[in-house]
Design a protein around this motif. Sequence first.
Motif: not given
Length: 261
Positions: A17, A21, A24, A35-37, A39, A80, A229, A232
């Motif tokens: 993660r 971030i 990003n 942006t990427r997330r 999961e 996203n 960001e 997070e």
Amino acid sequence: MNALQIAATGMSAQQTRVEVISNNLANMSTTGYNTRRAEFADLHYQQLTRAGTINASDGTLVPAGVQLGLGARPTAVSINVAQGALSQTGGDLDLAIEGRGYIEVTLPSGVAAYTRDGALKRTGEGLIVTSDGFPVAPNITIPEDSNSISINAEGEIYAYFRDQVEPELLGQLSLAGFTNEKGLEAMGSNLFVETNASGPAIIGDPGTEGLGILRHGFLEDSSVDPVREITELIEAQRGYELNAKVITAADQMLAATTQIR
């Protein structure tokens, strides 16, 4: 004791993660970046007592059972898909896509790639290319003796000449759409290639078939929200620390066990 292995998977998940971030934040000034997330999903469970099994001779069933989880694992790093803000640059070959769609380019291997980075350039022969020199499809060449060019919302490129009142139409840019944009494979350099998950490219003129329109003299900013960001990042850091404390606690429990006489 599975706590050590479970906490290790948690630390690995939070590390993934943090890496997403950090990517990003590194691309917060990249043109057209989405942006990427990260999961995640839980791992397999140990069924010590299955729910619904018979618990007594009278046929009483266990209502919940005992299921012990074994940690977490990454399942996807999804994009996203969101429209970034448009910034006016005034560049004669700067284009921003307002809405859905990608500009198609041709790689040296002949494979088609797609990008939302509209900071286009021209070669010495006048061919319109990306910043990395990949030709934009369809191949359009700007004459050397043209004074200026204009590109309308539908992608039509006009050249103006000194001895002509009316501009000359050089060609029309097309856009590519996908059924599942999140299934595209990122190659770097703001480029994507289609996959079985994204589906084939649907080529069309800007403003048709659900595709966006072009804005001449604009570029699309990155959709990264630095405040979100950083928030997070703090959450991921605290999650990593908590999993590290679980490992410390499990180590102390094992140490206490070995000291029993």
